[in-house]
Design a protein around this motif. Structure first.
Motif, PDB file in Angstrom:
ATOM      1  N   ASP A 137      69.730  55.941  28.180  1.00  0.00           N
ATOM      2  CA  ASP A 137      69.159  54.576  28.557  1.00  0.00           C
ATOM      3  C   ASP A 137      69.284  53.777  27.401  1.00  0.00           C
ATOM      4  O   ASP A 137      69.234  52.456  27.767  1.00  0.00           O
ATOM      5  N   LYS A 176      60.419  44.146  30.561  1.00  0.00           N
ATOM      6  CA  LYS A 176      60.478  44.770  31.911  1.00  0.00           C
ATOM      7  C   LYS A 176      61.728  45.854  31.823  1.00  0.00           C
ATOM      8  O   LYS A 176      61.688  47.144  32.287  1.00  0.00           O
ATOM      9  N   LEU A 177      62.742  45.414  31.456  1.00  0.00           N
ATOM     10  CA  LEU A 177      63.915  46.259  31.225  1.00  0.00           C
ATOM     11  C   LEU A 177      63.472  47.518  30.513  1.00  0.00           C
ATOM     12  O   LEU A 177      63.993  48.481  30.832  1.00  0.00           O
ATOM     13  N   SER A 178      62.874  47.303  29.217  1.00  0.00           N
ATOM     14  CA  SER A 178      62.824  48.410  28.452  1.00  0.00           C
ATOM     15  C   SER A 178      61.640  49.189  28.946  1.00  0.00           C
ATOM     16  O   SER A 178      61.719  50.341  28.778  1.00  0.00           O
ATOM     17  N   ARG A 179      60.944  48.906  29.761  1.00  0.00           N
ATOM     18  CA  ARG A 179      59.993  49.990  30.744  1.00  0.00           C
ATOM     19  C   ARG A 179      60.826  50.996  31.485  1.00  0.00           C
ATOM     20  O   ARG A 179      60.502  51.946  31.772  1.00  0.00           O
ATOM     21  N   GLU A 180      62.071  50.630  31.729  1.00  0.00           N
ATOM     22  CA  GLU A 180      63.173  51.500  32.381  1.00  0.00           C
ATOM     23  C   GLU A 180      63.776  52.338  31.556  1.00  0.00           C
ATOM     24  O   GLU A 180      64.638  53.167  32.088  1.00  0.00           O
ATOM     25  N   VAL A 181      63.611  52.443  30.461  1.00  0.00           N
ATOM     26  CA  VAL A 181      64.195  53.175  29.158  1.00  0.00           C
ATOM     27  C   VAL A 181      63.511  54.333  28.717  1.00  0.00           C
ATOM     28  O   VAL A 181      62.493  54.455  28.383  1.00  0.00           O
ATOM     29  N   SER A 190      57.045  50.031  25.290  1.00  0.00           N
ATOM     30  CA  SER A 190      57.584  51.270  25.596  1.00  0.00           C
ATOM     31  C   SER A 190      56.552  52.206  25.435  1.00  0.00           C
ATOM     32  O   SER A 190      55.565  52.057  24.961  1.00  0.00           O
TER      33      SER A 190
END
Length: 102
Positions: A28, A18-23, A101
């Motif tokens: 980032d 989930k966090l990596s989808r914001e990268v 990603s």
């Protein structure tokens, strides 16, 4: 107590996925690296961190002394080039994070 002995790997992977989808940007990626060290070690079945370091050593033509110096550095002090490479290798293309990603 038993929760510490048998962590729920799938929920941890989901958390980092989930966090990596914001990268999106290099900044980032560097922030993700600095704040989520554990994400780079979850994939212990395929030793992705060790394999990444071997690949980085070849890519950057590092000596074994250079590699040792890198491995002895504090996590957040590692060079940005390594952080970007590690994210790509371990998270974006890592076995357990496949498909996380863009």
């Amino acid at each position: 107590m038993s929760d510490n002995l048998t962590p729920d790997w799938s929920s941890e992977f989901e958390h980092y996925k989930k966090l990596s989808r914001e990268v999106f940007t290099n900044e980032d990626i560097i922030n993700f690296f600095n704040q989520n060290q554990k994400a780079f070690y979850l994939d212990n079945f395929s030793s992705s961190w060790a394999k990444m370091m071997e690949a980085y050593e070849v890519k950057e033509s590092l000596s074994s002394d250079d590699l040792n110096k890198l491995e002895e550095m504090q996590w957040q002090e590692m060079p940005d080039a390594l952080k970007l490479f590690a994210y790509d290798f371990c998270i974006k293309n890592g076995f357990c994070f496949t498909g996380t990603s863009n």
